[in-house]
Motif scaffolding. Sequence first.
Motif, short mmCIF file in Angstrom:
data_model
loop_
_atom_site.label_atom_id
_atom_site.label_comp_id
_atom_site.label_asym_id
_atom_site.label_seq_id
_atom_site.Cartn_x
_atom_site.Cartn_y
_atom_site.Cartn_z
N ALA A 20 44.69 29.59 31.17
CA ALA A 20 46.01 29.66 31.80
C ALA A 20 45.95 29.99 33.27
CB ALA A 20 46.86 30.72 31.09
N CYS A 21 45.20 31.02 33.61
CA CYS A 21 45.27 31.51 34.98
C CYS A 21 43.94 31.45 35.69
CB CYS A 21 45.76 32.95 34.99
SG CYS A 21 47.48 33.10 34.53
N GLY A 22 42.94 31.90 35.02
CA GLY A 22 41.65 31.90 35.64
C GLY A 22 41.63 32.74 36.89
N ASP A 23 40.82 32.31 37.84
CA ASP A 23 40.62 33.04 39.08
C ASP A 23 41.75 32.78 40.04
OD1 ASP A 23 39.38 34.44 41.11
OD2 ASP A 23 38.25 32.70 41.78
N ARG A 24 42.62 31.86 39.71
CA ARG A 24 43.72 31.53 40.58
C ARG A 24 45.00 31.64 39.77
NH1 ARG A 24 41.06 27.93 42.91
NH2 ARG A 24 39.27 28.56 41.74
N ALA A 25 46.13 31.88 40.40
CA ALA A 25 47.35 32.11 39.64
C ALA A 25 48.54 31.63 40.40
CB ALA A 25 47.48 33.59 39.34
N ARG A 257 43.52 32.69 53.79
CA ARG A 257 42.61 33.66 53.21
C ARG A 257 41.55 33.00 52.32
NH1 ARG A 257 46.33 38.48 50.92
NH2 ARG A 257 44.30 39.50 50.81
N GLY A 258 41.86 31.78 51.86
CA GLY A 258 40.92 31.06 51.02
C GLY A 258 40.83 31.60 49.60
N VAL A 259 41.89 32.27 49.12
CA VAL A 259 41.91 32.83 47.78
C VAL A 259 43.29 32.63 47.16
CG1 VAL A 259 40.17 34.59 48.28
CG2 VAL A 259 42.59 35.13 48.59
N VAL A 260 43.38 32.91 45.87
CA VAL A 260 44.65 32.88 45.16
C VAL A 260 45.35 34.22 45.34
CG1 VAL A 260 45.67 32.74 42.86
CG2 VAL A 260 43.84 31.21 43.50
N VAL A 261 46.69 34.19 45.42
CA VAL A 261 47.42 35.42 45.70
C VAL A 261 48.33 35.89 44.57
CG1 VAL A 261 47.31 35.13 48.19
CG2 VAL A 261 49.21 34.12 46.95
N SER A 262 48.83 34.98 43.71
CA SER A 262 49.72 35.42 42.63
C SER A 262 49.91 34.31 41.61
CB SER A 262 51.09 35.84 43.18
OG SER A 262 51.75 34.72 43.73
N GLY A 263 50.46 34.65 40.43
CA GLY A 263 50.71 33.59 39.48
C GLY A 263 51.29 33.97 38.13
N THR A 264 51.87 33.01 37.45
CA THR A 264 52.39 33.20 36.11
C THR A 264 52.11 31.96 35.26
OG1 THR A 264 54.56 32.33 36.74
CG2 THR A 264 54.27 34.72 36.84
N THR A 289 52.38 33.24 24.51
CA THR A 289 51.80 34.12 25.52
C THR A 289 52.49 33.99 26.86
OG1 THR A 289 49.73 34.68 26.67
CG2 THR A 289 50.07 32.38 26.16
N GLU A 290 52.58 35.11 27.57
CA GLU A 290 53.05 35.15 28.95
C GLU A 290 52.02 35.94 29.76
OE1 GLU A 290 57.07 36.28 29.67
OE2 GLU A 290 57.85 35.26 27.90
N THR A 291 51.58 35.37 30.85
CA THR A 291 50.53 35.98 31.67
C THR A 291 50.92 35.97 33.13
OG1 THR A 291 48.86 35.13 30.13
CG2 THR A 291 48.07 35.94 32.25
N SER A 292 50.66 37.08 33.80
CA SER A 292 50.85 37.13 35.25
C SER A 292 49.61 37.74 35.89
CB SER A 292 52.08 37.95 35.63
OG SER A 292 51.90 39.32 35.28
N VAL A 293 49.24 37.19 37.04
CA VAL A 293 48.10 37.70 37.82
C VAL A 293 48.56 37.86 39.25
CG1 VAL A 293 45.72 37.29 38.53
CG2 VAL A 293 46.50 36.46 36.33
N ARG A 294 48.19 38.95 39.87
CA ARG A 294 48.62 39.17 41.26
C ARG A 294 47.50 39.84 42.05
NH1 ARG A 294 50.81 42.87 37.95
NH2 ARG A 294 50.67 45.09 38.50
#
Length: 297
Positions: A20-25, A257-264, A289-294
């Motif tokens: 779903a999210c991995g290293d990026r979101a 920044r070259g990276v992921v910053v947030s996600g759902t 499932t519900e997933t968030s990454v920040r």
Amino acid sequence: MTRLTALTTLTLTLTLLAAACGDRAGGGAGSTGNTIAGKVTLRYHPQAGAVHQYALDQVNKMTMESGPLMGMGQQKLTLQMHFTQRVTGPVPGGIEVKVTFDSTNMEAPGMPPDVMARELQQLRGLVGTVLFDDRAQVVRMDMGAAPGVAPELASQLATGVKAMAFTLPEAPVGPGDSWTVASELPVGQLPGASGAGAARTKLTVKEIRVAGSDTTVLLGVETTFPGDPIGLTIAGQRATLLLAGSLTGEQVFSLTRGVVVSGTMKGTMKMTISGGPVGAKGMTLSSATETSVRLAP
């Protein structure tokens, strides 16, 4: 709940997380700034010495749709994970990043909180070293070791971390452009697993936005799971697992920044197990499932 059952629960959670999210979101690029219609090149280029702290929250609501446990009602599994990425910097062959599992909290049905806490505490401080190329492809990784962490769990975590690294497209992309990547399923690390295949994730550029000194790319994400049978060994007996369903959401990538910053991400996975201890009729488990990454500011 046995250690194998707990391990299975964590593996299925990692399956959802990785696909779903991995290293990026994602989670929306916001309403400020200006959008641009041209194409941009997405590259993984975090600054040497940078420290990125991520927080992940996930809720799984599981329902037995058929089988011997059908009457047990809905079960809820929650996961909170904090991990840190420390960029060692460019090294021969790519960009080296140290991933530290800072803390993991999980509430799972059938497992006492104190027992779960003791098992997960063993993961605290576990460090993996990952070498990426500039398209975020994993060149090499070493999960390392920690006292009390079983080799099979470390292997599953390594697979999960590897699956997180969705490959960035080779050519420049603009709004409407898409590409598809395949990710190994951590469930393939379960005892006796065979034919696990890979989840396929389609990423589509929805918007490119310039706000202040940063340019971000908003991506639509859709993950589907392989439909081929997966062989497993449960309690010493052979069984078959079938996966179905999909997960959808968004992710935001910072060009500056070259990276992921947030996600759902959210969606439903259906797991059907037959054979072995559950018998020929099998059982079907549905997991919403519900997933968030920040990324911490």
